[in-house]
Design a protein around this motif. Sequence first.
Motif, PDB file in Angstrom:
ATOM      1  N   ARG A 122     -40.962  19.334  72.913  1.00  0.00           N
ATOM      2  CA  ARG A 122     -41.093  20.787  72.866  1.00  0.00           C
ATOM      3  C   ARG A 122     -42.168  21.318  73.804  1.00  0.00           C
ATOM      4  NH1 ARG A 122     -36.205  20.787  70.547  1.00  0.00           N
ATOM      5  NH2 ARG A 122     -35.963  22.781  69.524  1.00  0.00           N
ATOM      6  N   LEU A 123     -42.914  20.447  74.457  1.00  0.00           N
ATOM      7  CA  LEU A 123     -43.899  20.844  75.454  1.00  0.00           C
ATOM      8  C   LEU A 123     -43.339  20.517  76.832  1.00  0.00           C
ATOM      9  CD1 LEU A 123     -46.779  21.811  76.241  1.00  0.00           C
ATOM     10  CD2 LEU A 123     -47.498  19.417  76.056  1.00  0.00           C
ATOM     11  N   TYR A 173     -46.364  22.627  69.056  1.00  0.00           N
ATOM     12  CA  TYR A 173     -45.149  21.901  69.438  1.00  0.00           C
ATOM     13  C   TYR A 173     -45.027  20.528  68.763  1.00  0.00           C
ATOM     14  CZ  TYR A 173     -48.100  18.984  72.385  1.00  0.00           C
ATOM     15  OH  TYR A 173     -49.068  18.112  72.829  1.00  0.00           O
ATOM     16  N   ASP A 174     -46.074  20.063  68.091  1.00  0.00           N
ATOM     17  CA  ASP A 174     -46.091  18.741  67.490  1.00  0.00           C
ATOM     18  C   ASP A 174     -46.544  18.855  66.026  1.00  0.00           C
ATOM     19  OD1 ASP A 174     -45.986  16.014  67.144  1.00  0.00           O
ATOM     20  OD2 ASP A 174     -47.969  15.650  68.020  1.00  0.00           O
ATOM     21  N   PRO A 189     -42.305  18.291  66.463  1.00  0.00           N
ATOM     22  CA  PRO A 189     -41.293  19.165  67.049  1.00  0.00           C
ATOM     23  C   PRO A 189     -40.684  20.094  66.005  1.00  0.00           C
ATOM     24  CG  PRO A 189     -40.999  16.918  67.797  1.00  0.00           C
ATOM     25  CD  PRO A 189     -42.019  16.868  66.709  1.00  0.00           C
ATOM     26  N   PHE A 232     -41.047  26.352  71.372  1.00  0.00           N
ATOM     27  CA  PHE A 232     -41.157  25.744  72.696  1.00  0.00           C
ATOM     28  C   PHE A 232     -42.497  26.157  73.311  1.00  0.00           C
ATOM     29  CE2 PHE A 232     -36.679  26.284  71.818  1.00  0.00           C
ATOM     30  CZ  PHE A 232     -36.139  25.054  72.175  1.00  0.00           C
ATOM     31  N   SER A 233     -43.180  25.220  73.972  1.00  0.00           N
ATOM     32  CA  SER A 233     -44.489  25.487  74.572  1.00  0.00           C
ATOM     33  C   SER A 233     -44.529  25.057  76.025  1.00  0.00           C
ATOM     34  CB  SER A 233     -45.597  24.755  73.807  1.00  0.00           C
ATOM     35  OG  SER A 233     -45.797  25.306  72.519  1.00  0.00           O
ATOM     36  N   PHE A 277     -37.355  20.012  78.565  1.00  0.00           N
ATOM     37  CA  PHE A 277     -37.364  20.067  77.105  1.00  0.00           C
ATOM     38  C   PHE A 277     -36.236  19.214  76.535  1.00  0.00           C
ATOM     39  CE2 PHE A 277     -39.172  23.915  78.823  1.00  0.00           C
ATOM     40  CZ  PHE A 277     -40.362  24.035  78.118  1.00  0.00           C
TER      41      PHE A 277
END
Length: 393
Positions: A368-369, A142-143, A145, A150-151, A363
């Motif tokens: 994204r986490l 997720y990093d 983004p 998506f996590s 989100f």
Amino acid sequence: MTKKHATSPSMRWWIASACAALPLLAHATQGVTKTEVLVGTIQDLSGPIANFGKETLNGMNMRIEEANAAGGAGGRKIKLIVEDSSYDTKKAVLAAQKLVQNDKIFITVGNIGTSLALTTMPIFTNAGVIHAFPLASARGLYDPPTPLAFSFTVPYYQQGKVIVKALTQMKADRKWCSLTQDDDLGSELMKGVEAQAAEMKLKVIEKTSYKRGATDFSSQVARLKSAGCDTVVLGTTLRETIGTISEAKKSGFAPEFIGTSASYSHLVPKLGGPTMDGFLSSHASSQPYADDASKALRDWFAAYKTKYNEDPGQYAVMGYASMDWVIKTLDKVGPDLTTDRFVQTMETSTFPRDKLGFDTMSFAKTKRLGSEAVRISKIVNGKWVPVTDYMQP
């Protein structure tokens, strides 16, 4: 002189109609028809964590069947296409390529295994396929983004930080050691452990590892015992957790063992027996029980057991929840489903704590986490009992 061919009115009409349809065909969304949306998943159904893969798939299917029985998600029935990785990266790559190129799925959900998910995620995202909620714990999912990723599982890095923070609050004077799987699971976990240890001026005095699939941990346990460790962080999955603790007990070595979400499962006490009592794990979802205080969770537990004739574990919860979040997003998008609309809807979504016990998930374009918070639980008389609330790393 070249002879010109006349084009009949009917032929001109056909050509005009075909050209008019081209923009629509070019913008058609892969894996989506008027009545169906194709969802793919890669699980371990025949390898070392097949128990987890089976649970995950059960949870996903349970939620899909509920949705389809109610008319589908956003007006479409969900079709799940399942591939078995055997917890092998090469097989996972082939599975991902098949789902993208042959099956032409719209979204992949709940793929299991940290190294496997990290390796296969670009195959999906580069092909324009959404990579949603892998059962894998790494920042790289997720990093930085990524628009299509998506996590929800908290990376082992953050779990490592919380483990050191929480256990030091319980007891400050510890001889920290570790035994980890020799892959992304272990390396991510230890980066978090060492970062928090350095911040608190602590030191990990002994570090050991094993190759994925190992069954003998006697040499690692002997090293940890010789070093005088009293707290051992385990970057292990189900079988390796049980094998390590059983080996330690046989040799008279009794430190406090703490694992991660990779070892937080009802199968640990079920398969390991009383030897597992006292084992700790960090986790972001809850192990359900038939006698839970929440009626909603008790009802869910009973429905799962009726359907599959077995108790649900943490991975069943994660499979159900990950599919639930996807279904809720599909419902919000509605009939006009495209990849862009799904992503934009997810970016503005919040999923509050529910019967399954996750922390609130939210989100955004740059988030994204869903949540970084985890808590610690201990096995007491064969059951997981929380010893902390959710903690931020």
